[in-house]
Design an enzyme around this catalytic site. Structure first.
Site: not given
Lengths: 498, 785
Positions: B210, B241, B245, B323, B355, B357, B527, B732
């Site tokens: 990603q 998902f 990343e 987050r 997903r 985060f 995100a 997400e």
């Protein structure tokens, strides 16, 4: 037997394979040797379905004489294809290049997102369409579809559009494969001598035998008692893909047609050890509908197509789902060694964790399951984290006979997941036998369970949960007998539906 | 390779807003969509496999790789010592070795890499190592780490108002705790990279990632190279998902290291069990809290501690936990709140993006707290939820979040009202209560939960994107941008945006693979921001080209520029009409630039990560769901019977794709909260080993788990902010729609128990039975006394 190449139907012709290890999987052969990369590897253990292919085999009872079944190519060994037809996602499009109805419906219903699982779904749906499509507007039910797809995982869509696509495909003009040329080719292959295959270049010479009869099988095994008996490859396949084990000589039972027979008389249904779980459960369920839920929830469609009931029993896993039920029904296991055939009650086969009463060179020939006793109450229930394609935390089976007064005359109770082997609950049986079936006697049986099992704790369940559920399933048995309440969540529907 | 083009030839006046099928759908269904492992291999390609630790925490006393080196087909075996540059793949903090160097910190940690002539040979050889460890004490759980004050990053506090004073003054107070599990991504395509040597010390890496730019940086840092020596490309992933990343870096680096060492192409495709063993997962959280509230359930003050299991390294745990902090409010106004966030270091795999985060984790806490308060008061939890919602009118005082931003686009109250009506919530709840009174074994439950999710990367700098649009002289268009396609339909949406801007049919616009040599310095496709950022960038590029074509057309045909319209594959002004292709070749001959780049940076946002104050989110996406479930009180088995979903995607770019994200997110969230359970061996020889490392033991939802009744609708809304065509991000937020399943299960468990059921997530059959309580008179085993 003389050694020869593996021959099977693939991409419109008979192909010959030689020089590859007998342990090479169908998926490796497709992807690495043929660059047929439409079929994907998701897990390498037959659990996700990204690798689903369809196998065709000779079957005079099937349409066009060709039986089509979805299987997991990641755990099937390439020599097991001998004499069969292999269809992968590359085969599904129509000859003129347009998409097949199941493919077109998947596109239109937005049934693919990342697309990696999609070829596997297409193959499961294609096999189902080929086998079941009769006419437009007779689309499969939701339950039929989710059963068809029980071996295919999708992480993106949440399945709704795939289920829709499976139904929408039925609304399109029918497209069916022409089976005649395939059947003709398979007949040609059937005329070849039985397969004996070696790659010809491995240091530890390893031979793959595919005898055509039980007697041939017995003979080869007698001569090579260290050989590995291979049936559906749903467990041994993982020894290859996950444990990277060398299997030594392999004797494959799938080509022995008399090994895969189901015969019935007044007393029993005899299920040959080569009978697939799909066929075995069909026969068992036809005789005794109480098998239905277990039959639906046992692994997945592709695993049931490949795996055998004999293999499940011979493997003897403490969490094998068929054994508790077979044991309480009084199943006899028929064993063969050379020409000697003997039988014993199934529960006597299991001596300890992965220890069986089978001698070296002896194999499971058949299972004799007593026919349904109309006076008996038989139930078998599986408890797992997920409804489909999961391994039991606990699997329970009960067979009780009661007299007119409600007294238990015989009680046979067995559990999987509660001990090192599938095991009868002798104390619980004793607590019920000779007593009126009541909440009181059931509670005594529940207490008795605690004295006879010390279940394991692992990732599937804690020991306490296993015990509690085993006891509660006895209670469910009581409720099932004494009340008309709905007892299982799988039977429940929403309170008020839109 | 038989490439199949989606055949959509009918000219579309408006490409945006239509339910166009995924740009690769026809390829997906025919097996012709190429993933990295499907690419034709170059001659001489080597295959790699990791050798992994069998100790959760220990010093490596000896590392004997002789048998590995001598195994059939092995070409090279490399350890940490062989890495020429930085032995690190940590995205933020450099505490994440590519290969363990002397110290292993979880069971399954990669220690060496084998490069061999085949995938099979590499895997076989990797198992032949003889490694001795000096075992060190291993912390496996969050609780152990909290007790030992073991952190990957220091604790963080967020305050709004005086929580202690508010608690002291509150008429009612309640303490509680809650816990949810982690989650394995289970992307169907496992981690993979295929690195190719190129001339002059350069390298091209196909990475299922990603975040191509970060892969580029990691590979360069590892080799001691510069960024311009490494290019990273990704056409599509078989699912991401969040799991690709940062986690793709170790795989990309290992493959690249092999290329550097051997000069041959190297493919590294992880076996599923290895993938699940040593790539990170969703953080599991433990919560402890005390809430003060009034008689109706209005929260007046809240003290909350949330401890997350980060694993052995920081990875993305800082931003994940930030987050989580920024989502402990969900849709609810909190007047006085004190939150302490603990980032626990454990000797387990390093947890990562997944997903949501951290958002789902923070929101789980407040939903649990509100559910507890409602049950404590004997009220319908939906009433208490509604009572605590943020204000939705301009003059309302209840709009300030705990992190100092105002909620200015609140549609949660309207959505809840609409969904409660369309799902017939009140009637069904009454019917369920009645049903439960007479059903001894099966109990039902229902819940309706809302969600609000902040859109933008918390860290402001990542909110930028670039794109390049090429118009070729035959009138066809190729778009490159920084976002990656993992199935979410980003390429399709970008295709729509560009086709829309240039008035072209969809088939005229093609997307190139995402490649750091085409668009540089990209942010992760994460995100939920892919379409927001890259859509705007691609649109900006298309507009520049369109303006030049407009000027040429206006000049050639003597019409005012503002009368020129691009539609139906043509350029029009009044009765003058020229096909787009004709105008393009005319422009080429007139030496007009037919390609351009676009850039976008999200406006209005700012964030101070020291004070945890600012406006981190450009806007919020909302949703609400209502689920009805049944449980079996004898076994704990459950079933979701019906779900109704109303979700806010602003003005949808593609309703079909958005609904796909909503349903897929919901089911994935349902899996997280029900059947998906990670289990690490708590004792014995394989202490700390993840025993749920394959789909046989880790159970994501299957087809039969999809609720039989699933009513999904898009909420009629337009983004109040100037996003791409007024749409909202969708990747997400829908995951959190699944809260309604969990709280419906808790509702059913509470009915069975006759009191508040302490259900924890995942609500496996075992967890449900435990929450009902063994000793209850309502249960079978309870009768045994």
């Amino acid at each position: 037997m003389t050694q020869r190449a593996i021959r099977f139907w693939h991409r419109g012709k008979i192909v010959e394979v030689s020089g590859v290890s007998p342990q090479r999987t169908v998926l490796q052969w497709l992807r690495e040797d043929q660059h047929c990369t439409g079929t994907k590897e998701g897990c390498g253990e037959g659990d996700c379905g990204a690798c689903t292919v369809v196998l065709g085999s000779r079957d005079d009872d099937a349409p066009g004489g060709l039986r089509l079944e979805a299987v997991n190519s990641c755990i099937q060994l390439i020599p097991t294809l001998d004499g069969k037809a292999l269809f992968s996602v590359e085969d599904v499009k129509q000859p003129n290049g347009t998409l097949h109805p199941v493919q077109q419906a998947m596109v239109e219903c937005h049934g693919s997102q990342c697309g990696f699982c999609t070829p596997g779904f297409i193959m499961s749906l294609w096999a189902h369409y080929e086998n079941k499509y009769e006419k437009r507007d007779a689309a499969p039910t939701r339950e039929q579809i989710t059963d068809t797809l029980s071996g295919n995982l999708c992480r993106c869509t949440g399945y709704r559009p795939i289920i829709d696509a499976a139904q929408a495909a039925w609304q399109k003009p029918c497209v069916k494969m022409s089976r005649a040329p395939v059947r003709t080719a398979l007949d040609e292959l059937a005329a070849l001598p039985a397969l004996e295959y070696a790659d010809g270049n491995s240091v530890n010479s390893q031979t793959f035998f595919a005898p055509r009869s039980t007697s041939e099988l017995a003979e080869i095994y007698s001569a090579r008692p260290a050989a590995r008996i291979l049936a559906g490859s749903t467990d041994i396949g993982l020894w290859v893909t996950k444990q990277l084990r060398e299997l030594g000589d392999i004797i494959y039972v799938g080509a022995a047609s008399d090994f895969a027979q189901i015969t019935t008389n007044d007393e029993w249904i005899e299920i040959g050890a080569g009978v697939s779980l799909t066929d075995a459960f069909a026969a068992l369920t036809a005789d005794e509908p109480q098998w239905t839920e277990l039959a639906e929830r046992f692994a997945s469609v592709p695993i049931r197509n490949a795996g055998t009931l004999g293999g499940n029993v011979a493997n003897g896993s403490p969490i094998g789902d068929s054994m508790p039920a077979l044991i309480v029904l009084g199943t006899q296991v028929v064993l063969q060694k050379g020409e000697r055939i003997r039988e014993m009650p199934l529960e006597d086969l299991y001596l300890g964790y992965q220890k069986s009463a089978m001698e070296q060179g002896e194999f499971v020939r058949a299972l004799r399951v007593p026919c349904r006793d109309p006076k008996a109450m038989f139930r078998t229930w599986k408890i797992s984290k997920r409804r489909d394609q999961d391994i039991s935390a606990v699997c329970a089976a009960f067979a009780l006979t009661l007299d007119v007064a409600g007294t238990v005359t015989t009680a046979r109770i067995a559990f999987g997941g509660m001990a090192a082997t599938p095991k009868r609950a002798a104390a619980a049986e004793a607590a019920l036998t000779g007593r009126i079936l009541s909440d009181e006697s059931i509670c005594d049986a529940m207490r008795a369970l605690a004295s006879e099992y010390q279940p394991l704790a692992d990732m599937r369940a804690s020991a306490a949960y296993r015990m509690q559920v085993a006891q509660n399933l006895l209670w469910r048995l009581w409720l099932d007998y004494s009340s008309s309440d709905v007892l299982r969540v799988h039977d429940v529907t929403a309170e008020v539906t839109a | 390779m038989n490439a199949v083009e989606p055949k959509i030839s009918a000219p579309q006046e408006k490409a945006v807003g239509l339910s166009i099928t995924h740009e690769s759908a026809a390829l997906h269904v025919s097996g012709a969509a190429s993933y990295i492992d499907d690419l034709l291999e170059m001659q001489g390609t080597l295959h790699a496999a990791f050798g992994m630790s069998t100790c959760a925490h220990g010093r490596i006393l000896s590392l004997n790789l002789d048998a590995v080196r001598m195994a059939a087909g092995v070409v090279s075996v490399l350890t940490a010592q062989d890495i020429p540059g930085l032995n690190d793949c940590g995205p933020i903090i450099h505490d994440d070795p590519i290969l363990a160097d002397g110290l292993v910190q979880f069971y399954g940690q990669p220690i060496f890499i084998v490069f061999a002539e085949s995938h099979d040979a590499a895997r076989r050889a990797a198992r032949l190592a003889k490694i001795e460890y000096e075992a060190l004490p291993a912390l496996l759980t969050t609780a152990e780490a909290v007790a030992a004050e073991s952190w990957v990053l220091p604790p963080v506090d967020m305050h709004k108002g005086d929580a202690e004073a508010a608690l002291a003054a509150a008429p009612l107070r309640l303490k509680g705790h809650a816990r949810h599990g982690g989650q394995e991504h289970f992307y169907l395509e496992g981690q993979i990279a295929y690195a190719l040597p190129r001339d002059q010390d350069t390298m091209h890496v196909h990475s299922s990632t990603q975040h191509p730019t970060e892969m580029q940086h990691m590979v360069a840092h590892m080799l001691g190279w510069h960024s311009h020596q490494v290019s990273v490309e990704c056409r599509r992933m078989g699912g991401g998902f969040g799991g690709k990343e940062s986690q793709s870096a170790q795989i990309a680096c290992a493959a690249a290291l092999g290329v550097w060492k051997t000069g041959r192409p190297v493919k590294l495709r992880l076996d599923r069990d290895d993938d699940m063993t040593f790539t990170g997962k969703r953080h599991d959280f433990d919560f402890e809290w005390e809430a003060g509230f009034d008689q109706e359930g209005r929260i007046l003050g809240l003290r909350l501690q949330m401890a997350s299991r980060c694993g052995f390294s920081a990875d993305l745990s800082g931003p994940v936990n930030d987050r989580a902090l920024c989502h402990i409010d969900n849709c609810y106004y909190l007047d006085a709140v004190a939150v302490r966030s603990l980032r626990c270091k454990t000797h387990t795999v390093s947890n990562t993006a997944f997903r949501g985060f951290g958002g789902p984790q923070g929101m789980f806490a407040i939903e649990y707290i509100i559910d507890d308060i409602a049950r404590h008061l004997g009220r319908d939890p939906l009433d208490v939820r509604c009572l605590n919602l943020y204000g939705d009118s301009a003059g309302d005082m209840r709009v300030m979040t705990p992190y100092g931003a105002k909620v200015e686009d609140n549609v949660a109250p309207a959505m809840i009202e609409e969904l409660a009506a369309s799902s017939d919530y009140a009637t069904r709840r009454a019917a369920i209560i009645a049903f439960n009174k007479t059903s001894p074994v099966i109990k039902r439950g229902i819940a309706l939960t809302p969600l609000k999710f902040g859109i933008s990367f918390n860290a402001t700098l990542y909110n930028q994107a670039g794109a390049v649009v090429h118009v070729y002289s035959d009138g066809t268009v190729l778009v490159s941008h920084g976002g990656t396609e993992m199935g979410q339909g980003l390429y399709t949406k970008i295709q729509q945006v560009v086709a829309h801007e240039l008035g072209l049919s969809i088939g005229t616009v093609r997307l190139s693979s995402t490649d750091t040599s085409r668009v540089p310095n990209t942010s992760a496709t994460a995100a939920s921001s892919g379409a927001d950022l890259n859509g705007k960038a691609a649109q900006a590029a298309a507009i520049k080209i369109k303006q030049r074509l407009t000027a040429l057309f206006a000049q050639r045909h003597g019409v005012p520029a503002d009368s020129v319209v691009f539609a139906d594959d043509c350029v029009h002004s009044g009765s003058v009409r020229v096909s787009f292709a004709e105008l393009v070749i005319e422009a080429y001959r007139a030496r007009v630039q037919l390609w351009d780049s676009g850039f976008y940076s999200t406006p209005k946002i700012h964030w101070n990560k020291e004070t945890l104050q600012g406006k981190p989110f450009f806007y919020y996406a909302y949703g609400a769901s209502c689920s009805e479930v049944a449980i079996d009180t004898l076994t704990g088995e459950s079933k979701v019977l019906r779900v109704d979903i109303l979700h806010d995607v602003g003005k949808s770019l593609n309703p079909a794709i958005d609904i796909g994200q909503i349903e897929g997110g919901f089911i994935q969230g349902m899996g997280w909260l029900t059947t998906e359970e990670l289990w690490f061996r708590p004792e014995g020889a394989q202490l700390g080993r993840n025993m749920t490392h394959a789909p046989s033991t880790y159970k994501i939802p299957a087809a039969s788990d999809c609720p039989p009744v699933m009513n999904v609708r898009l909420f009629d809304n337009a983004n109040v902010e100037e996003t791409i065509h007024k749409s909202k991000a969708v990747g997400e937020p829908p995951l959190m729609l699944a809260f309604s399943v969990f709280f419906a299960l808790r509702d059913a468990c509470s009915a069975a128990r006759g009191s508040v059921a302490p259900l924890q997530a995942p609500a496996t059959a075992e967890a449900i039975l435990r929450a009902i309580g063994d000793m209850s008179e309502n249960t079978a085993t309870g009768r045994l006394g």
